[in-house]
Design an enzyme around this catalytic site. Structure first.
Site, PDB file in Angstrom:
ATOM      1  N   LYS A 210       0.810  -1.227   0.000  1.00 50.07           N
ATOM      2  CA  LYS A 210       0.000   0.000   0.000  1.00 50.07           C
ATOM      3  C   LYS A 210       0.838   1.270   0.000  1.00 50.07           C
ATOM      4  CE  LYS A 210      -4.405  -1.904   1.234  1.00 50.07           C
ATOM      5  NZ  LYS A 210      -5.427  -2.173   2.230  1.00 50.07           N
TER       6      LYS A 210
ATOM      7  N   ARG B 106      -3.568 -10.118   4.940  1.00 47.98           N
ATOM      8  CA  ARG B 106      -3.958 -10.141   3.518  1.00 47.98           C
ATOM      9  C   ARG B 106      -2.800  -9.629   2.677  1.00 47.98           C
ATOM     10  NH1 ARG B 106      -6.126  -6.799  -0.339  1.00 47.98           N
ATOM     11  NH2 ARG B 106      -7.754  -7.692  -1.653  1.00 47.98           N
TER      12      ARG B 106
END
Ligand code: HH2
Length: 279
Positions: free
Chosen positions: A221, A255
């Site tokens: 991210k 995740r």
């Protein structure tokens, strides 16, 4: 000894959720697995490398993304769920905010729903999950993907995200879900600045205290890019650092896109904490 919350699906602690995006526009793997055979091959790779769940998504929720129709999402997701469900021994989750997509994916062999809107986007979603009796991940997002990174503000980000998740758990229980169906996720990168994300990661123990399995999605991210000055493909080592931080704070499901390095990091961390099993 830590007592783990019971879950409608028997998931090992900790475990990796491997990301499989069948979209043209996901922020780090968009367009790579659009062809059914590429998606199937990637799903098998994720499991071979150690994923205990495969999370299939047919709509990007990256900052600035546009929604896709339920019909298009079904077209992308359902054939891949069908193909993988028969081939892997691990549960498949579907990353969707839409009841129709969830229903069709569950019929095709998916075992749980990962709803980044925490049952807010589609009024019918809560009933689909209640009827299926399957787990659902309730994730925090401030705003919606199109505009969520336009100057997000909080008083105390940790308190606000915690209050939100408690509210969504109360809602789900009031609508007939059982407690063991619920998982929670602070929603790293969903309407948060770099500082907000770091504050959440610093206080993950407050989220495990909610008493439900904690899901954490940091993989590749933007906040990692801001720290490292790296493009998504070069954020794996940064992701691994957050996986270890997550495990130490009691996160249950991590995740990730890059399963192998994260799996190795979990094994080494567990070996230090609990003693090393033979390879
Ligand atoms: N992050 C993304 C998508 N789904 N689900 C949960 N529970 N937690 C997350 O942090 C999370 C999520 C975004 O990542 P990705 O799927 O790689 O990108 P895109 O939304 O562009 O497809």
């Amino acid at each position: 000894m830590t007592v783990l919350p019971t879950c409608a699906l028997d998931l090992p602690f900790p475990c990796l959720m491997g990301v499989l995006n069948v979209t043209p526009d996901s922020f780090s793997d968009g367009g790579r697995f659009l062809a059914a055979e590429d998606a199937l091959a990637q799903g098998l790779t994720l499991v071979r490398e150690g994923a205990a769940i495969v999370d299939i998504g047919g709509e990007s929720t990256r900052p600035g993304s546009d929604p896709v129709s339920a019909e298009e999402e079904v077209r992308r997701v359902v054939p891949v769920v069908e193909a993988l469900a028969g081939r892997v021994g691990v549960p498949i989750s579907v990353d969707t905010m839409k009841a129709e997509v969830a229903r069709r994916a569950l019929d095709a062999g998916a075992s749980f729903i990962n709803d980044v809107s925490a049952l807010r986007w589609d009024d019918a979603m809560v009933d689909v999950v209640a009827q299926a009796g399957c787990p659902v991940c309730l994730m925090h997002m401030k705003g919606e993907p199109k505009t969520m990174q336009d100057d997000p503000r909080y008083g105390d980000v940790v308190d606000e995200v915690l209050n939100f998740l408690e509210g969504r758990m109360t809602f789900a229980l009031a609508r007939g879900l059982r407690e063991d169906q619920l998982m929670v996720d602070p929603g790293i990168g969903f309407g948060k600045t770099v500082e907000h994300n770091l504050a959440l990661l610093r206080h993950l123990d407050r989220f495990t205290a909610l008493g439900r399995p904690l899901v954490l999605g940091t993989s590749r991210k933007r906040f990692l890019g801001a720290i490292l000055g790296a493009e998504p493909a070069a954020r794996t080592t940064g992701t691994v650092a957050t996986t270890v931080i997550g495990l130490l704070a009691g996160a249950h499901v991590l995740r990730v896109h890059d399963v192998r390095p994260n799996f190795e990091a979990l094994r080494v961390t567990l070996a230090v904490l609990e003693g090393a099993p033979a390879a």
